[in-house]
Scaffold this motif. Structure first.
Motif, PDB file in Angstrom:
ATOM      1  N   TYR A   9     -10.452  -1.912  -2.271  1.00 48.30           N
ATOM      2  CA  TYR A   9      -9.466  -2.957  -1.964  1.00 48.30           C
ATOM      3  C   TYR A   9     -10.148  -4.213  -1.430  1.00 48.30           C
ATOM      4  CZ  TYR A   9      -6.012  -5.378   0.956  1.00 48.30           C
ATOM      5  OH  TYR A   9      -5.234  -6.331   1.562  1.00 48.30           O
TER       6      TYR A   9
ATOM      7  N   GLN B 230      -5.578   1.822   1.724  1.00 47.94           N
ATOM      8  CA  GLN B 230      -5.323   0.475   2.215  1.00 47.94           C
ATOM      9  C   GLN B 230      -3.959  -0.021   1.745  1.00 47.94           C
ATOM     10  OE1 GLN B 230      -8.386   1.496   1.194  1.00 47.94           O
ATOM     11  NE2 GLN B 230      -9.055   1.477   3.330  1.00 47.94           N
ATOM     12  N   VAL B 231      -3.600   0.328   0.519  1.00 43.76           N
ATOM     13  CA  VAL B 231      -2.279  -0.056   0.013  1.00 43.76           C
ATOM     14  C   VAL B 231      -1.184   0.571   0.871  1.00 43.76           C
ATOM     15  CG1 VAL B 231      -0.689   0.265  -1.905  1.00 43.76           C
ATOM     16  CG2 VAL B 231      -3.003  -0.553  -2.336  1.00 43.76           C
TER      17      VAL B 231
ATOM     18  N   SER C 132      -8.139  -0.022 -10.684  1.00 41.11           N
ATOM     19  CA  SER C 132      -8.958   0.628  -9.664  1.00 41.11           C
ATOM     20  C   SER C 132     -10.243   1.171 -10.270  1.00 41.11           C
ATOM     21  CB  SER C 132      -8.173   1.759  -8.987  1.00 41.11           C
ATOM     22  OG  SER C 132      -8.990   2.468  -8.074  1.00 41.11           O
TER      23      SER C 132
ATOM     24  N   GLY D  29      -8.633   2.421  -3.054  1.00 35.30           N
ATOM     25  CA  GLY D  29      -7.711   1.399  -2.580  1.00 35.30           C
ATOM     26  C   GLY D  29      -6.358   1.945  -2.185  1.00 35.30           C
TER      27      GLY D  29
ATOM     28  N   LEU E 288      -2.525  -3.792  -8.437  1.00 35.37           N
ATOM     29  CA  LEU E 288      -3.552  -2.754  -8.486  1.00 35.37           C
ATOM     30  C   LEU E 288      -2.965  -1.522  -9.175  1.00 35.37           C
ATOM     31  CD1 LEU E 288      -6.415  -1.926  -7.740  1.00 35.37           C
ATOM     32  CD2 LEU E 288      -5.566  -1.144  -5.521  1.00 35.37           C
TER      33      LEU E 288
END
Length: 395
Positions: free
Chosen positions: A60, A95-96, A128, A92, A123
């Motif tokens: 991310y 973090q999402v 990714s 990621g 994303l």
């Protein structure tokens, strides 16, 4: 290219060698977190000197800045960071999840607002994988949805089913043979959902498997039975990675349950806050006592901070807000966790892991004044359960 060879077993705990294109690592191991291409405050040479075997990079953050193409122009993360060993990149997904109100999840992927400038970013599983391939990590993670805690079981079930569909898309998007893609088992703390995720994920036969969806707010008494349940059902001949977990007691408990790989920002974050890790618990270098102590943080530690400086000097640096303080404390904390897994590996190889883990726990938890429900020792009940490999999730 990605051979995993078990050397010794002691109960569920095991030592092994995991071969990657950038070197063979010894497991169990702890991976320092280099979120933005840097383990905060620590140079590549220092990481090597303290025994770091594999570094975690963040898809991310590196996707947003400086962009994966710039990393690829350096030959991938090893060239970009000057750390020559293996890298693992997360997908990621975590973090999402942490963005909360700033993102929308649908079957295609996730649309979120950049924390840097507020721009919309899309994303998907395919993106990714594209980013992770440009980053050039030895190990990539499948794009997953990591539910927060607490979450209702229907939501967790829907998210794990989506994660399996995204796994299929990730595998179809992957084109590089010199990168291993690990699948992630979800399901929260619920055995039924863990089993559903296992049943759907294991047939993909990826080179390794991660235990995800934990250390997101649940108690250790809830987390470790879920770790036990999942680890006991993962393939014996492939590495097992417990994502985002890295407190000292978590490493010992996870190793007892057969986990091979760990990562966490804990050692560097606590270092920046002025705390040092030891077998006797955390030392608060902001407090008055260390300012008068002419001894190392840990006389048993071989890191630069412990072999060159006293607690009094380090406490002075913390009090004076000198830049050197968080660097030295982070360096020590990382070396402490590396030494911890090194000692665990030695105990497993000697067939003495249970005794070693129990002795270590008695000393470590003594400073926390914990009384076990299992007989008055210093060990908390969840830790004893983990050493026994128990899978019952606390209510």
């Amino acid at each position: 290219m990605f051979e995993f060879e078990i050397d010794k077993r002691d109960g569920r705990a095991r030592t092994a060698r995991f071969a990657t294109p950038h070197g063979t690592v010894q497991t169990p191991m702890f991976m320092p977190v280099g979120t933005q291409g840097s383990v905060k405050g620590i140079s590549a040479d220092e990481l090597t000197d303290i025994g770091s075997q594999m570094i975690l990079g963040n898809t991310y953050h590196l996707m947003l800045r400086p962009g994966p193409e710039m990393v690829a122009a350096h030959g991938g993360l090893p060239g970009f960071t000057a750390y020559p060993g293996p890298f693992l990149t997360d997908s990621g997904g975590f973090q999402v999840m942490s963005l909360g109100h700033m993102r929308q999840i649908n079957e295609a992927g996730v649309v979120f607002k950049s924390h840097l400038d507020g721009s919309l970013v899309n994303l998907t599983p395919e993106r990714s994988i594209e980013v992770q391939q440009l980053l050039g990590a030895d190990v990539m993670m499948t794009f997953d949805e990591c539910p927060p805690f607490p979450a209702e079981e229907p939501y967790i079930q829907a998210s794990l089913e989506r994660t399996v569909r995204w796994l299929d898309r990730c595998l179809k998007a992957k084109t590089r043979e010199d990168q291993a893609l690990f699948a992630i088992v979800q399901g929260g703390i619920h055995p039924r959902l863990r089993q559903q995720s296992l049943d759907a994920t294991l047939p993909f036969g990826t080179p390794g498997f991660a235990i995800g969806g934990l250390a997101v707010g649940e108690s250790k008494a809830e987390m470790f039975p879920a770790v036990a349940y999942t680890a006991n059902r993962l393939p014996e001949n492939k590495p097992r990675y417990l994502m985002g977990v890295g407190h000292p007691e978590d490493l010992v408990a996870g190793i007892a349950l057969g986990v091979d790989m760990f990562d966490c920002v804990y050692p560097t974050r606590t270092g920046r806050f002025g705390y040092a890790l030891t077998d006797d618990g955390r030392i608060n270098m902001n407090s008055a006592a260390p300012r008068q102590q002419l001894i190392p943080i840990d006389p048993e530690c071989d890191c630069y901070a412990c072999t060159h400086h006293t607690r009094a000097y380090l406490a002075h640096l913390v009090k004076a807000e000198e830049m050197l303080a968080p660097r030295l404390l982070s360096l020590h904390n990382l070396r402490y966790l590396h030494r911890l897994v090194e000692r665990a590996r030695a105990a497993i190889n000697a067939g003495e892991f249970q005794a070693w883990a129990t002795d270590w726990g008695e000393r470590y938890f003594r400073s926390q004044k914990v009384t076990s429900q299992t007989g008055g020792s210093q060990l908390p009940a969840w830790f004893v359960q983990a050493l026994r490999g128990e899978e019952t999730v606390s209510s």
